[in-house]
Design an enzyme around this catalytic site. Structure first.
Site, PDB file in Angstrom:
ATOM      1  N   ASP A  43       0.819  -1.204   0.000  1.00 17.30           N
ATOM      2  CA  ASP A  43       0.000   0.000   0.000  1.00 17.30           C
ATOM      3  C   ASP A  43       0.863   1.269   0.000  1.00 17.30           C
ATOM      4  O   ASP A  43       0.336   2.380  -0.084  1.00 17.30           O
ATOM      5  CB  ASP A  43      -0.988   0.009   1.168  1.00 17.30           C
ATOM      6  CG  ASP A  43      -0.323  -0.094   2.534  1.00 17.30           C
ATOM      7  OD1 ASP A  43       0.919  -0.067   2.607  1.00 17.30           O
ATOM      8  OD2 ASP A  43      -1.063  -0.210   3.539  1.00 17.30           O
ATOM      9  N   ASP A  82      -1.000  -6.312  -0.288  1.00 14.00           N
ATOM     10  CA  ASP A  82      -1.277  -5.657   0.987  1.00 14.00           C
ATOM     11  C   ASP A  82      -2.774  -5.449   1.182  1.00 14.00           C
ATOM     12  O   ASP A  82      -3.470  -4.991   0.266  1.00 14.00           O
ATOM     13  CB  ASP A  82      -0.607  -4.282   1.025  1.00 14.00           C
ATOM     14  CG  ASP A  82       0.504  -4.194   2.041  1.00 14.00           C
ATOM     15  OD1 ASP A  82       0.585  -5.069   2.929  1.00 14.00           O
ATOM     16  OD2 ASP A  82       1.299  -3.242   1.954  1.00 14.00           O
ATOM     17  N   LYS A 110      -0.799  -9.619   2.951  1.00  7.41           N
ATOM     18  CA  LYS A 110      -0.077  -9.122   4.124  1.00  7.41           C
ATOM     19  C   LYS A 110      -0.977  -8.182   4.898  1.00  7.41           C
ATOM     20  O   LYS A 110      -1.724  -7.403   4.297  1.00  7.41           O
ATOM     21  CB  LYS A 110       1.199  -8.384   3.719  1.00  7.41           C
ATOM     22  CG  LYS A 110       2.019  -7.891   4.926  1.00  7.41           C
ATOM     23  CD  LYS A 110       3.340  -7.282   4.505  1.00  7.41           C
ATOM     24  CE  LYS A 110       3.168  -5.896   3.940  1.00  7.41           C
ATOM     25  NZ  LYS A 110       2.698  -4.913   4.983  1.00  7.41           N
ATOM     26  N   GLU A 112      -1.010  -5.704   8.721  1.00  8.63           N
ATOM     27  CA  GLU A 112      -0.178  -5.117   9.761  1.00  8.63           C
ATOM     28  C   GLU A 112      -0.677  -5.482  11.156  1.00  8.63           C
ATOM     29  O   GLU A 112      -1.884  -5.523  11.406  1.00  8.63           O
ATOM     30  CB  GLU A 112      -0.141  -3.599   9.608  1.00  8.63           C
ATOM     31  CG  GLU A 112       0.559  -3.130   8.343  1.00  8.63           C
ATOM     32  CD  GLU A 112       0.730  -1.617   8.278  1.00  8.63           C
ATOM     33  OE1 GLU A 112       0.393  -0.935   9.272  1.00  8.63           O
ATOM     34  OE2 GLU A 112       1.208  -1.122   7.246  1.00  8.63           O
ATOM     35  N   GLU A 174       9.769  -4.098  10.467  1.00  7.54           N
ATOM     36  CA  GLU A 174      10.072  -2.766   9.924  1.00  7.54           C
ATOM     37  C   GLU A 174      10.624  -1.814  10.969  1.00  7.54           C
ATOM     38  O   GLU A 174      10.011  -1.608  12.034  1.00  7.54           O
ATOM     39  CB  GLU A 174       8.821  -2.155   9.282  1.00  7.54           C
ATOM     40  CG  GLU A 174       9.087  -0.784   8.665  1.00  7.54           C
ATOM     41  CD  GLU A 174       7.986  -0.282   7.756  1.00  7.54           C
ATOM     42  OE1 GLU A 174       8.102   0.871   7.268  1.00  7.54           O
ATOM     43  OE2 GLU A 174       7.015  -1.023   7.517  1.00  7.54           O
TER      44      GLU A 174
END
Length: 261
Positions: A43, A82, A110, A112, A174
């Site tokens: 994204d 994403d 994916k 978060e 990250e």
């Protein structure tokens, strides 16, 4: 030959995994030709290609469009799609949106954070999942390094463990301290992919625009292998000058062997 989630898990501890983002067909084709085994259609497209100030402006329709373009360019590469902000807010909503990304061409999705209920639900419905912890751009208030205090480091470690336990086959780390990334990588049986997390992860991901040097600013943990923005500027300037001086299109012959007719 396209690698599967099991292939990536088996590669842990043997050979580092390179991953690049891509958002367009020609770039994806080049990434595949280079032998990069996995493409992330992230994204981040919202910020590096679409001019948004945040990834939170990216929609599921945007992701479907770009995943489709990347799949047409990279038919034999594993593609991660994403899930945009709030499209994974509950298990059923996440499943519906994940299926849309798979139908567009993604091999896995994916999301978060340690959204374990959603991860389990997707895996139970045969959708491979990549987790993501550390700095989480969709919800972060700033882009400072995460996990610097003992308490926060424990939280990131716990999130990584819970993501693995929920069934993810890979996790992105990250912008966390290198020692923490090393500790997490050693603790997990699934591969870790670092972005600003040091060399001890099982693989590394880089945003293709950062690698190409497109733009005027790049994260401090990225590397510019070229400076494509200068090339675009040069080409645009030369084209403009040639049109105004009436050199173009009369000089096409020197490149194509034709007179353009």
């Amino acid at each position: 030959m396209k690698m599967s989630p099991k292939d990536f898990v088996a590669r842990k501890g043997t050979k580092p995994i390179p991953m690049l983002t891509a958002y367009t067909c020609p770039v994806a084709r080049s990434v595949e030709q280079a032998g990069v085994p996995i493409i992330l259609v992230g994204d981040t497209v919202g910020m590096v290609e679409m001019g948004f100030d945040s990834t939170r402006d990216v929609t599921i329709e945007h992701m479907e469009y770009h995943i489709g373009a990347v799949r047409r360019g990279a038919k034999s590469t594993h593609i991660i799609g994403d899930l945009p902000y709030r499209t994974d807010r509950d298990p059923e909503t996440a499943l519906e949106n994940a299926q849309r990304l798979v139908n567009a061409g993604a091999d896995s999705v994916k999301l978060e954070g340690a959204n374990t209920q959603v991860i389990r639900h997707l895996v139970e419905h045969n959708i491979p999942v990549v987790g993501h912890t550390g700095l989480l751009p969709q919800t972060a208030e700033n882009f400072k390094q995460v996990g610097r205090t003992e308490e926060d480091a424990k939280r990131v470690m716990d999130e990584a463990r819970s993501i693995e336990a929920a069934g993810a086959f890979m996790v992105v780390l990250e912008h966390i301290p290198y020692p923490l990334a090393r500790e997490i990588s050693h603790a997990l049986a699934i591969p870790t992919i670092g972005i600003g997390a040091g060399q001890d992860c099982d693989g590394q991901v880089l945003v293709i625009n950062d690698a190409l040097g497109l733009g005027d600013y790049w994260p401090p943990f990225s590397k510019q292998y070229a400076y494509a923005s200068k090339t675009v500027l040069q080409v645009a300037s030369e084209f403009s000058e040639e049109v105004e001086s009436m050199k173009f299109p009369n000089n096409i012959i020197q490149f194509t062997g034709t007179n353009g007719r």
